[in-house]
Write an enzyme that holds these catalytic residues in place. Structure first.
Site, PDB file in Angstrom:
ATOM      1  N   ASP A  50       5.905  -2.218   1.722  1.00 42.76           N
ATOM      2  CA  ASP A  50       5.560  -1.439   2.822  1.00 42.76           C
ATOM      3  C   ASP A  50       6.487  -1.326   3.801  1.00 42.76           C
ATOM      4  O   ASP A  50       6.888  -1.702   5.146  1.00 42.76           O
ATOM      5  CB  ASP A  50       4.278  -2.461   3.752  1.00 42.76           C
ATOM      6  CG  ASP A  50       3.864  -1.419   5.017  1.00 42.76           C
ATOM      7  OD1 ASP A  50       3.906  -0.243   4.750  1.00 42.76           O
ATOM      8  OD2 ASP A  50       3.493  -1.927   6.020  1.00 42.76           O
ATOM      9  N   GLY A  75       4.655  -9.769  20.344  1.00 42.88           N
ATOM     10  CA  GLY A  75       4.053  -8.807  20.049  1.00 42.88           C
ATOM     11  C   GLY A  75       2.706  -9.027  19.392  1.00 42.88           C
ATOM     12  O   GLY A  75       2.145 -10.355  19.407  1.00 42.88           O
TER      13      GLY A  75
END
Length: 613
Positions: free
Chosen positions: A146, A30
């Site tokens: 997060d 990715g």
């Protein structure tokens, strides 16, 4: 060549290095706004190698120092909470680190694969596993900051939390040193969304976990799924929408509501959540729904058969040889709290797992006095192709609006002032020569989004137009000469309902809850109705949901939401079959492994969308 089937990785692209440090690479897992993630082999096991972008690191020595500090923290994390750090070189240019490969799916990918919210038993399992990981992290005095669906990786034997540290290094470096905080708006706690300088604690992660559970049970976060001011206002001032969860599992809905308490002191701890969830066990295998388990089985089978990679006998990455990698600090064994060990039984040793992660600087939020919210969007997701062609760091785009924003079609300047979007050159403008002297572009097909407009290749000179289009435009790189970097705009498509097929993977634009995605063109959510406007622009309304495709700015994710608003929902046909957003001027592009983004328009196949009835 390594057979990548089942790995979740894509083949290396021409600009990718064959190895990083001493680790040979097999494929690309990715890419994001801060770096690229590769699949490699080290000491007989697959690893995920994260290499930061040079444009992110630059000459910022403060970032390097803080990045090294976060690597030290990552080495301290217990292996049951995240993928262990195996090697790193913080002095390399650019820096990199390697963790164990996790053969899993992100929660977002898993829900899309399942086709909807998870069943009750899977939600309790999700709570137990995530709470156990957070309890281990909080016991060390650390906070994730997060937690969101793309940072939770489901595996055959549970789940793993990913993406620790990199965002924090950015938050505290010169990139965001003005009192702002890093996070994803839909999953932020009120103390993050308000931008106060209050020290974040484990309660911040607990709030995010409550939002994640609501997403997994209801199909969307409890305060909405957009990335703007509206969701932040609701997080601070309004109550969450948990009705679907209350109907499905009232006990769990009560726990989630407690997690979403506005006051951090009123939220349960991760240990308390773990104890509640453990009482719902035992959880028999298979742990996850059938479609998810099947895909996880493929990932695990791939990880079990490690293939050899041919290592180049000479350096291919250019420049001086890289410094020898260091293994970082030796992880210090840390005993988990007794309540954690008792609540979650000992699990068998896991196979080497892949850590699939978007390395990203995420939307940055701060309160600027009164009730006005200022959001500074930094690039947080982009396709591998978009990252490869970006030669200059993207400047932040500031958006300032009232707490309850009004609809707007204006573009946004880097200084925060609203301004009209840049107008593209008129059709028929001569194509400029690209940066690598490639061949001229050819005309688009008569059925393309651009109505057959010709476009220059990424690295080539403009060629003749085809179909109903005009002459091609040169490459859109900042370094390319000749024409403006704005893409050529063609005539708007005729009104009607269409599918939009991608030129790179032949998938079509689809909707998954409140997000865009690419999937099977036969999917019911793959049909989009063109709603034309007097200036030649248009909106794309999903025939199934009635919601419109909207951009959140250049290098940001693309969502689906209320068509009554205009902000980000205005599109135009561009050269080479592209769809260009008025907000930021980016072209619709493929995301990393799922979802769509807007990237700098460059004529790549991943930005070509053929319109089909």
């Amino acid at each position: 060549m390594v057979e990548l089937w089942g790995s979740g990785a894509e083949p290396l692209e021409p600009e990718d290095p064959p190895q990083i440090g001493s680790i040979p690479l097999a494929g690309r897992l990715g890419a994001g706004g801060m770096g690229r993630v590769y699949l490699g082999v080290r000491e007989g096991q697959y690893v995920a190698v994260k290499q930061l972008l040079s444009s992110v690191v630059g000459e910022d020595e403060d970032f390097r120092r803080r990045f090294g500090h976060e690597l030290d923290n990552l080495a301290r994390l217990p292996t049951e909470a995240t993928a262990p750090l195996l090697a790193s070189d913080r002095a390399a240019n650019p820096p990199w680190f390697a963790t164990a490969y996790i053969p899993g799916l992100t929660l977002r990918e898993a829900i899309a694969l399942h086709g909807g919210p998870l069943p009750a038993h899977a939600l309790w399992l999700l709570l137990r596993e995530a709470a156990a990981g957070l309890a281990s992290v909080h016991a060390l005095g650390m906070v994730h900051r997060d937690l969101k669906p793309s940072n939770i990786m489901l595996t055959l034997d549970g789940l793993t939390l990913i993406d620790f540290g990199i965002a924090r290094a950015a938050e505290q470096s010169q990139l965001t040193r003005t009192g702002m905080v890093v996070g994803t708006p839909a999953y932020m706690a009120p103390e993050q969304a308000s931008g106060t300088k209050r020290r974040l604690s484990g309660a911040t992660d607990v709030f995010a976990l409550g939002s994640v559970l609501a997403y997994a049970a209801c199909g969307q976060p409890p305060f909405g799924d957009e990335s703007g001011h509206g969701v932040l206002y609701r997080i601070i001032h309004e109550e969450p929408d948990l009705e679907p969860l209350r109907e499905l599992e009232p006990d769990l809905a009560g726990l989630v509501a407690a997690c979403l308490d506005k006051d951090p002191e009123g939220r349960p701890t991760a240990v308390e959540l773990l104890e509640h969830a453990a009482r719902k066990g035992p959880f028999a295998e298979p742990l996850w729904p059938t479609a998810i388990t099947q895909r996880l089985t493929e990932r695990t089978a791939f990880a079990a058969r490690v293939q050899a990679i041919d290592v180049p006998t000479f350096p291919l990455t250019g420049g001086k040889p890289e410094t020898a990698p260091d293994t970082g600090p030796v992880p210090v064994p840390v005993s988990a709290p007794v309540s954690v060990a008792e609540a979650r039984p000992e699990r068998p040793e896991r196979p080497h797992r892949r850590r699939r992660v978007l390395l990203a600087v995420l939307p940055v939020v701060v309160i600027a006095g009164g009730t006005t919210l200022a959001i500074q969007h930094l690039p947080y997701t982009s396709s591998p192709r978009a990252e490869a062609r970006t030669t200059q760091p993207t400047q932040p785009t500031s958006v300032t609006a009232a707490a309850i924003p009004a609809a707007s079609t204006a573009g946004v300047s880097p200084s925060g002032a609203a301004s009209p979007p840049a107008q593209p050159p008129a059709p028929g403008a001569a194509g400029g020569k690209g940066d690598n002297q490639g061949p001229g572009g050819t005309g688009g097909s008569p059925t393309s989004v651009a109505g057959g407009a010709g476009g220059g290749t990424q690295n080539g000179s403009g060629g003749p137009g085809g179909g109903a289009g005009a002459g091609g435009a040169g490459a859109s790189h900042p370094s390319g000469g000749g024409t403006s970097t704005a893409p050529v705009t063609s005539a708007p498509p005729a009104s009607g309902t269409y599918r939009y097929r991608n030129g790179n993977n032949n998938k079509c634009v689809t909707q998954v809850f409140g997000a865009s995605d690419f999937g099977d063109c036969s999917d019911a959510s793959a049909r989009w109705t063109v709603k034309g406007r007097s200036d030649g622009s248009f909106k794309l309304s999903n025939q199934q949901s009635g919601q419109c495709l909207y951009s959140n700015g250049l290098h940001q994710a693309v969502f689906v939401g209320d068509c009554a608003q205009d902000l980000g929902r205005i599109w135009r046909t561009g050269s080479g079959g592209s769809l260009r957003s008025d907000l930021g001027g980016g072209c619709l592009d493929l995301g990393m492994s799922s979802g769509l983004v807007t990237s700098t328009c460059a004529g790549d196949a991943s930005q070509r969308w053929t319109r089909q009835t």
